[in-house]
Design a protein around this motif. Structure first.
Motif, PDB file in Angstrom:
ATOM      1  N   VAL A   6       0.866  -1.180   0.000  1.00 44.26           N
ATOM      2  CA  VAL A   6       0.000   0.000   0.000  1.00 44.26           C
ATOM      3  C   VAL A   6       0.905   1.233   0.000  1.00 44.26           C
ATOM      4  CG1 VAL A   6      -1.835   1.251   1.184  1.00 44.26           C
ATOM      5  CG2 VAL A   6      -1.767  -1.266   1.270  1.00 44.26           C
ATOM      6  N   GLU A   7       0.976   1.908  -1.136  1.00 41.13           N
ATOM      7  CA  GLU A   7       1.946   2.983  -1.320  1.00 41.13           C
ATOM      8  C   GLU A   7       1.788   4.102  -0.303  1.00 41.13           C
ATOM      9  OE1 GLU A   7       3.569   5.928  -4.884  1.00 41.13           O
ATOM     10  OE2 GLU A   7       2.347   4.156  -5.354  1.00 41.13           O
ATOM     11  N   ALA A   8       0.571   4.550  -0.087  1.00 36.68           N
ATOM     12  CA  ALA A   8       0.356   5.665   0.830  1.00 36.68           C
ATOM     13  C   ALA A   8       0.731   5.283   2.256  1.00 36.68           C
ATOM     14  CB  ALA A   8      -1.104   6.110   0.777  1.00 36.68           C
ATOM     15  N   LEU A  39       7.118   5.982   6.685  1.00 35.76           N
ATOM     16  CA  LEU A  39       8.495   6.457   6.560  1.00 35.76           C
ATOM     17  C   LEU A  39       8.623   7.928   6.943  1.00 35.76           C
ATOM     18  CD1 LEU A  39       9.442   4.739   3.196  1.00 35.76           C
ATOM     19  CD2 LEU A  39      10.334   4.154   5.461  1.00 35.76           C
ATOM     20  N   GLY A  40       7.563   8.685   6.738  1.00 35.23           N
ATOM     21  CA  GLY A  40       7.611  10.095   7.057  1.00 35.23           C
ATOM     22  C   GLY A  40       8.716  10.800   6.284  1.00 35.23           C
ATOM     23  N   PRO A  86       6.619  -7.158  -9.656  1.00 37.29           N
ATOM     24  CA  PRO A  86       6.898  -5.847 -10.245  1.00 37.29           C
ATOM     25  C   PRO A  86       6.038  -4.749  -9.642  1.00 37.29           C
ATOM     26  CG  PRO A  86       5.662  -7.228 -11.775  1.00 37.29           C
ATOM     27  CD  PRO A  86       6.085  -8.115 -10.656  1.00 37.29           C
ATOM     28  N   ARG A  87       4.856  -5.078  -9.169  1.00 42.97           N
ATOM     29  CA  ARG A  87       4.026  -4.055  -8.519  1.00 42.97           C
ATOM     30  C   ARG A  87       4.715  -3.547  -7.251  1.00 42.97           C
ATOM     31  NH1 ARG A  87      -1.938  -6.875  -8.512  1.00 42.97           N
ATOM     32  NH2 ARG A  87      -2.230  -7.064 -10.774  1.00 42.97           N
ATOM     33  N   GLN A  88       5.254  -4.457  -6.468  1.00 41.61           N
ATOM     34  CA  GLN A  88       5.961  -4.051  -5.255  1.00 41.61           C
ATOM     35  C   GLN A  88       7.187  -3.215  -5.602  1.00 41.61           C
ATOM     36  OE1 GLN A  88       6.531  -7.993  -3.587  1.00 41.61           O
ATOM     37  NE2 GLN A  88       4.827  -7.714  -2.156  1.00 41.61           N
ATOM     38  N   ALA A  89       7.873  -3.604  -6.675  1.00 39.87           N
ATOM     39  CA  ALA A  89       9.053  -2.844  -7.101  1.00 39.87           C
ATOM     40  C   ALA A  89       8.663  -1.440  -7.555  1.00 39.87           C
ATOM     41  CB  ALA A  89       9.775  -3.585  -8.216  1.00 39.87           C
ATOM     42  N   GLU A  90       7.551  -1.320  -8.275  1.00 39.24           N
ATOM     43  CA  GLU A  90       7.092  -0.003  -8.725  1.00 39.24           C
ATOM     44  C   GLU A  90       6.791   0.904  -7.538  1.00 39.24           C
ATOM     45  OE1 GLU A  90       6.882   1.474 -11.529  1.00 39.24           O
ATOM     46  OE2 GLU A  90       6.632   0.054 -13.168  1.00 39.24           O
ATOM     47  N   ALA A 146       8.018   0.638  -4.480  1.00 35.41           N
ATOM     48  CA  ALA A 146       9.284   0.959  -3.813  1.00 35.41           C
ATOM     49  C   ALA A 146      10.068   2.004  -4.596  1.00 35.41           C
ATOM     50  CB  ALA A 146      10.115  -0.312  -3.643  1.00 35.41           C
ATOM     51  N   ARG A 147      10.041   1.901  -5.900  1.00 34.03           N
ATOM     52  CA  ARG A 147      10.767   2.855  -6.743  1.00 34.03           C
ATOM     53  C   ARG A 147      10.240   4.268  -6.542  1.00 34.03           C
ATOM     54  NH1 ARG A 147      11.052   2.173 -13.225  1.00 34.03           N
ATOM     55  NH2 ARG A 147       8.818   2.542 -13.025  1.00 34.03           N
ATOM     56  N   ARG A 148       8.933   4.387  -6.415  1.00 35.08           N
ATOM     57  CA  ARG A 148       8.357   5.725  -6.225  1.00 35.08           C
ATOM     58  C   ARG A 148       8.577   6.233  -4.796  1.00 35.08           C
ATOM     59  NH1 ARG A 148       4.136   3.417  -9.596  1.00 35.08           N
ATOM     60  NH2 ARG A 148       2.961   2.829  -7.721  1.00 35.08           N
ATOM     61  N   VAL A 149       8.330   5.368  -3.822  1.00 36.56           N
ATOM     62  CA  VAL A 149       8.384   5.807  -2.427  1.00 36.56           C
ATOM     63  C   VAL A 149       9.806   6.142  -1.985  1.00 36.56           C
ATOM     64  CG1 VAL A 149       8.046   5.060  -0.031  1.00 36.56           C
ATOM     65  CG2 VAL A 149       6.276   4.611  -1.746  1.00 36.56           C
ATOM     66  N   PHE A 150      10.783   5.362  -2.433  1.00 38.04           N
ATOM     67  CA  PHE A 150      12.154   5.549  -1.939  1.00 38.04           C
ATOM     68  C   PHE A 150      12.998   6.469  -2.823  1.00 38.04           C
ATOM     69  CE2 PHE A 150      10.958   1.779   0.471  1.00 38.04           C
ATOM     70  CZ  PHE A 150      11.470   2.108   1.733  1.00 38.04           C
ATOM     71  N   ALA A 151      12.463   6.904  -3.939  1.00 35.64           N
ATOM     72  CA  ALA A 151      13.188   7.894  -4.746  1.00 35.64           C
ATOM     73  C   ALA A 151      13.390   9.157  -3.909  1.00 35.64           C
ATOM     74  CB  ALA A 151      12.406   8.215  -6.015  1.00 35.64           C
ATOM     75  N   GLY A 152      14.636   9.579  -3.775  1.00 39.93           N
ATOM     76  CA  GLY A 152      14.951  10.737  -2.950  1.00 39.93           C
ATOM     77  C   GLY A 152      15.116  10.420  -1.482  1.00 39.93           C
TER      78      GLY A 152
END
Length: 303
Positions: A51-53, A59-60, A75-79, A81-87
């Motif tokens: 759940v992305e949100a 993580l805050g 790949p859904r989990q990777a997508e 993670a890629r968005r949430v952990f960018a930056g």
């Protein structure tokens, strides 16, 4: 490397990785769904990584030197993670698997370039949330997850392709117990007509490897396997020596086969990792210890 986030990792070699990091003085944040607490000293964040949100909220504003993702299966989990952990991280290490090579069959040890994640098609529409589908497509899920990170993750990434792991009194897979039960009872063990050898890893060594990989700088896929192939007979001989039972193989044309019985090559080449600086042990040096840790003599129950 001062601050590491581990996603999942509360059992087997994952918890050993966390403890190694803590022992090294690293600040460790563990993210899971709350089913079990991490070792003392780690920060525990409860979130469903699917759940992305929820993951982002948990993580805050935290940022990390490295993220080690122990439970990225699709790949859904990777997508996500890629968005949430960018930056949020300077490096991302995904724990992958030898199963990415499930379509390879070679007498030679398989190198990383046999499966280039940049060439893997990603299909997010497949029923990745269906447990039965995911179990029967485990290797494909890992391949596609690697592919997502390979196509621009927003951070340097590495995919550790882990060989089958042996050892520990907390091996939850039951694979060695399968052999112990049959050997003690004198029951036949189903194997392929042509039963191939494979490379393996010791539970303590793969934890050490992941700690090393977290602090390294390489990117892309890397194989993690001890030197030397093992056969089903090698493993069963150690079980029999420990339990006093009898080994009887029953070759069969089609499965299901017993665990660690393969009708194709499962050997991984570890030369890239060694070139990068990690030194693997030899499987025959720790096999007896690994079996004893998991099976133990006497009752037929795992320790």
């Amino acid at each position: 490397m001062r601050d590491v986030c581990v996603i999942g990792g509360n059992r087997y070699f994952g918890k050993r990785l966390i403890q190694r990091l803590l022992n090294a003085g690293v600040h460790v944040t563990v993210v899971n769904r709350g089913s079990s607490a991490p070792p003392d000293g780690a920060v525990h964040l409860v979130a469903d990584r699917d759940v992305e949100a929820a993951l982002a909220d948990a993580l805050g504003s935290r940022t990390f030197d490295v993220v080690v993702d122990q439970v990225c299966y699709t790949p859904r989990q990777a997508e996500i993670a890629r968005r949430v952990f960018a930056g949020r991280t300077r490096r991302y290490v995904m724990t992958s698997t030898v199963e990415v090579y499930e379509h390879e069959d070679s007498a030679d040890l398989i190198r990383e370039d046999a499966v280039d994640p940049r060439d893997i098609a990603v299909d997010l529409a497949l029923p990745w949330d269906d447990t039965a589908f995911l179990e029967s497509n485990y290797g494909e899920g890992k391949r596609q997850a690697e592919a997502v990170f390979a196509r621009g993750p927003g951070f340097p990434y590495a995919a550790v392709r882990v060989a089958h792991v042996l050892g520990g009194d907390d091996d939850f897979t039951g694979r060695l117990d399968h052999y112990a039960e049959r050997i003690r009872a004198g029951e036949p063990i189903a194997v392929p007509l042509a039963n191939r050898s494979a490379t393996y890893e010791y539970v303590e060594e793969i934890a050490a490897f992941l700690e090393w990989a977290a602090g390294a700088e390489f990117t892309g896929p890397v194989n993690a396997a001890a030197h030397g192939r093992l056969t089903t007979a090698d493993i069963c001989a150690e079980v029999a020596a420990l339990t006093g039972g009898t080994v009887e193989f029953r070759p069969t044309e089609s499965g299901p086969f017993s665990p660690f019985s393969f009708d194709r090559s499962y050997g991984m080449d570890n030369s890239l990792a060694e070139k990068l600086g990690f030194r693997f042990g030899r499987s025959r040096e720790w096999l007896g210890r690994a079996v004893a840790e998991t099976v133990g003599p006497g009752t037929g129950e795992a320790k």
